[in-house]
Design an enzyme around this catalytic site. Structure first.
Site, PDB file in Angstrom:
ATOM      1  CG  ASP A  96      -7.933   4.690 -18.306  1.00 54.91           C
ATOM      2  OD1 ASP A  96      -8.133   5.159 -19.894  1.00 54.91           O
ATOM      3  OD2 ASP A  96      -8.600   5.633 -17.389  1.00 54.91           O
ATOM      4  CE  LYS A 152      -4.339   5.904 -22.195  1.00 53.98           C
ATOM      5  NZ  LYS A 152      -4.991   7.207 -21.552  1.00 53.98           N
ATOM      6  CD  GLU A 184      -1.181   9.368 -13.241  1.00 53.39           C
ATOM      7  OE1 GLU A 184      -0.698   9.501 -14.348  1.00 53.39           O
ATOM      8  OE2 GLU A 184      -0.607  10.935 -12.679  1.00 53.39           O
ATOM      9  CB  CYS A 185      -3.663   6.798 -18.129  1.00 57.15           C
ATOM     10  SG  CYS A 185      -2.218   5.997 -18.272  1.00 57.15           S
ATOM     11  N   GLY A 186      -4.203   4.927 -15.414  1.00 64.61           N
ATOM     12  CA  GLY A 186      -4.513   4.058 -15.074  1.00 64.61           C
ATOM     13  C   GLY A 186      -2.951   3.037 -14.704  1.00 64.61           C
TER      14      GLY A 186
END
Length: 296
Positions: A161, A165, A270-272
């Site tokens: 992540d 991202k 959530e991805c971070g």
């Protein structure tokens, strides 16, 4: 898909070189002084949210375009983000003096082909500039996996992540000098998004986050898409309601939450990029502090 990547913004040095971390926290070796911060007190934010809470998203966007300098939209081209893009285009048309809001797209390299196709369609339909940010120092999956190995997303989700991202988003904020950013988060998506405000201060990343469709339902979003013939991801018609990377996205079952297909079976929603500092970020911070102490 060459066109999708043609506006990729310039990349900084590798993550290990400048100390950026998962949550957007920056280690003592880095600096965010170039970010044009907006000074809003919590009482001021509370007042703004009270005024904006019951406004139509179009009116919220009108206000934001006037009030916030260096305003961008961060989007993975999900339905809510697409509604925002369409609304912004309508505001430009009615103003007579277009001031388009540029988009920030994080290309993890693992998006569905349908997502990349949608990016091109949106760019063509709305004539909007898309700033594409990839993981640092790589251009494709082969290069990514040569550096980090295959299936990093399974081996170390937090590290993935951050690399794919969070660090690219932090780099986008720095490169573009983002002061405020529009997101596609809504309360009806559930999870950590259930109580978000229209305007939030992200003090770790040094930006204001704006959720213009915070109080809309999935039905309202989909109705807007249909009524205004907004281009959308072809995967929506195959049971996907929220689309991320192909390795962590599956169709949503009958009666399941909108984002139930993201990271299914995992303890995360959530991805971070919308989370506070992660354990991986904390380790990076500690390592940076130790290195600084050793060289002092």
């Amino acid at each position: 898909m060459a066109d999708t990547h043609s506006e990729t913004s310039s990349q900084l040095s590798s993550p290990g070189d400048h100390g950026s971390v998962d949550s957007g926290f920056v280690s003592p070796n880095a600096s965010t002084v170039s970010l044009p911060r907006i000074s809003l007190t919590q009482p001021h934010i509370k007042h703004l949210n009270k005024q904006l809470e019951n406004l139509h998203p179009m009116d919220i966007l009108r206000f934001c375009k006037i009030f916030f300098p260096n305003l961008y939209q961060s989007t993975a081209f999900g339905l809510t983000g697409l509604v925002t893009v369409d609304m912004l285009s309508k505001l430009d048309a009615e103003s007579g003096t277009p001031q388009p809001i540029d988009l920030i797209f994080l290309d993890t390299l693992y998006h569905f082909k349908e997502t990349y196709e949608l990016v091109d369609r949106v760019r063509e339909r709305y004539n909007v500039k898309v700033h594409v940010f990839k993981p640092a120092d790589v251009d494709d999956v082969a290069q990514f996996e040569a550096l980090y190995g295959e299936k990093l997303y399974d081996m170390s989700a937090e590290l993935y992540d951050w690399i794919a991202k969070v660090e690219p988003l932090q780099r986008a904020y720095l490169d573009l000098k983002v002061a405020a950013v529009l997101t596609g988060r809504r309360r009806s998506q559930g999870g950590q998004r259930g109580d978000i405000s229209v305007i939030e201060l992200d003090d770790e990343r040094g930006v204001i986050k704006i959720n213009p469709l915070a109080n809309w339902s999935f039905g309202q979003v989909k109705a807007y898409i249909d009524e205004n013939k907004v281009p959308y991801n072809a995967l929506l018609d195959r049971g996907y309601k929220s689309v991320g990377d192909w390795h962590s996205t599956v169709p949503v079952g009958e009666g399941e939450d909108e984002r139930a297909g993201r990271w299914k079976g995992q303890d995360k929603t959530e991805c971070g990029i919308h989370n506070k500092q992660s354990r991986y970020a904390q380790l990076l911070e500690q390592a940076a502090l130790q290195q600084q102490q050793q060289t002092a």
